[in-house]
Write an enzyme that holds these catalytic residues in place. Sequence first.
Site, short mmCIF file in Angstrom:
data_model
loop_
_atom_site.label_atom_id
_atom_site.label_comp_id
_atom_site.label_asym_id
_atom_site.label_seq_id
_atom_site.Cartn_x
_atom_site.Cartn_y
_atom_site.Cartn_z
N ASP A 1 -6.42 -6.96 4.17
CA ASP A 1 -7.54 -6.33 3.47
C ASP A 1 -8.41 -7.40 2.82
O ASP A 1 -9.63 -7.42 2.98
CB ASP A 1 -6.99 -5.36 2.40
CG ASP A 1 -8.12 -4.70 1.61
OD1 ASP A 1 -9.09 -4.24 2.24
OD2 ASP A 1 -8.03 -4.66 0.37
N TYR B 1 0.82 -1.20 0.00
CA TYR B 1 0.00 0.00 0.00
C TYR B 1 0.86 1.26 0.00
O TYR B 1 0.42 2.32 -0.44
CB TYR B 1 -0.90 0.04 1.24
CG TYR B 1 -2.22 -0.68 1.09
CD1 TYR B 1 -2.27 -2.02 0.77
CD2 TYR B 1 -3.42 0.00 1.30
CE1 TYR B 1 -3.48 -2.68 0.66
CE2 TYR B 1 -4.63 -0.65 1.19
CZ TYR B 1 -4.66 -1.99 0.86
OH TYR B 1 -5.86 -2.63 0.75
N ASP C 1 -2.77 -18.43 0.53
CA ASP C 1 -3.75 -19.15 -0.30
C ASP C 1 -4.44 -20.24 0.51
O ASP C 1 -5.66 -20.41 0.46
CB ASP C 1 -3.10 -19.71 -1.59
CG ASP C 1 -1.78 -20.43 -1.36
OD1 ASP C 1 -1.25 -20.37 -0.23
OD2 ASP C 1 -1.28 -21.05 -2.31
N ASP D 1 -12.37 -9.08 4.22
CA ASP D 1 -13.62 -9.11 3.43
C ASP D 1 -14.14 -10.54 3.32
O ASP D 1 -15.34 -10.79 3.44
CB ASP D 1 -13.39 -8.55 2.01
CG ASP D 1 -13.62 -7.05 1.92
OD1 ASP D 1 -13.36 -6.35 2.93
OD2 ASP D 1 -14.04 -6.56 0.85
C1 IPM Z 1 -10.44 -1.17 3.91
C2 IPM Z 1 -10.64 -0.59 2.54
C3 IPM Z 1 -9.48 0.34 2.19
C4 IPM Z 1 -8.20 -0.47 2.25
C5 IPM Z 1 -9.62 1.06 0.83
C6 IPM Z 1 -10.92 1.84 0.74
C7 IPM Z 1 -8.45 1.94 0.54
O1 IPM Z 1 -10.78 -1.60 1.60
O2 IPM Z 1 -10.32 -0.39 4.87
O3 IPM Z 1 -10.40 -2.40 4.03
O4 IPM Z 1 -7.85 -1.14 1.28
O5 IPM Z 1 -7.54 -0.44 3.29
MG MG Z 2 -10.95 -3.53 2.43
#
Ligand code: IPM
Ligand code: MG
Length: 349
Positions: free
Chosen positions: A244, A139, A220, A248
């Site tokens: 990240d 990042y 993975d 999710d």
């Molecule tokens: C998160 C989001 C952010 C990230 C984006 C919006 C930059 O996906 O906080 O997980 O990747 O950190």
């Molecule tokens: Mg995210």
Amino acid sequence: MNYKIALLKGDGIGPDIVDSTLSVLDKVAARFGITFTYTPYLMGGCAIDETGVPLPEETIKGCLESDSVLLGAVGGPKWETLPGHLRPEAGLLGIRKAMGLYANIRPVRLYSALRERCPLRSVEAFDIVIVRELTGGIYFGERGRRQGANGEEAYDTECYSTTEIERIGRVAFEMAGMRSKRVTSIDKANVLESSRLWREVMHRLAAEYPDIDYSDMLVDNAAMQLIKNPAQFDVIVTSNMFGDILSDEASQLTGSIGMLPSSSLGGTKRGLYEPIHGSAPDIAGTRTANPIATILSAAMMLRYSFNLAEAADAIERAVEGTLDAGYRTRDLGGTLGTDEITAKILELI
Ligand code: IPM
Ligand code: MG
């Protein structure tokens, strides 16, 4: 006691979920005799529209002068064609970096009332905390475009220093010490040099924390294991990008990404609290967004930054009670809007 909270409502559903959370904070303030002062600042797309940049200096200053920051979400199609450093997301990365918030804590918990929303056919109760490194890695590494032998190329760099790995590792080991004493470090050490250093440092730390059951896992495989048997995990520690992606994925096990809060901390008590989800431009302005992830983020703020455990408990219990009573927003298969679910939570505080 008065606490100064900087607000970064952001874009899309951001203002809706933050406003809903403020009504929850006001309610606990009244009940526990605390006061909160809120100061809004621009960050993200709204800041671009007003000032031309995603993270104005005034916002950084305001956040650094606050006791903590509450954030909604940033981004949207309107700003997608801007160059990377001028996109709303650059504002979010910038404020995390400017505040030195290297540790992003993302609890992943399946409420018993939401058991039927978990896509796994059979699932043992799980309670995971993802500790995501937040101010390093790909990042923040060197990136750019250049002319290569075959035309234009683009590159992003994953770079981690021993210091960065060690400090995030310590957060995970300390946290595991207060929970079920297991740490899984997730990397891609079979391919990436940065992951090999990551693993070496984690092994050194593991030796310092002999009471913690430590293991490594390749990313993975981890993506697969999360679906196969989430209960095997307690504390997960991983890099910015893997964290990240895996958070999710993990959010779906809880029924909705609208359920997951987060706290970002550095060397001080001042943190930034935000839902893990994005600005959901498709439902912006409809007041149908699930505010629970932001409300639970505020509870984390009370607990970690302000030492207000009782007030935090009251919020968390009210959320759980609301779900137990069967109230659901649309992402959870229900029909309630943002204001309606908030009203139910307020009733229980
Ligand atoms: C998160 C989001 C952010 C990230 C984006 C919006 C930059 O996906 O906080 O997980 O990747 O950190
Ligand atoms: Mg995210």
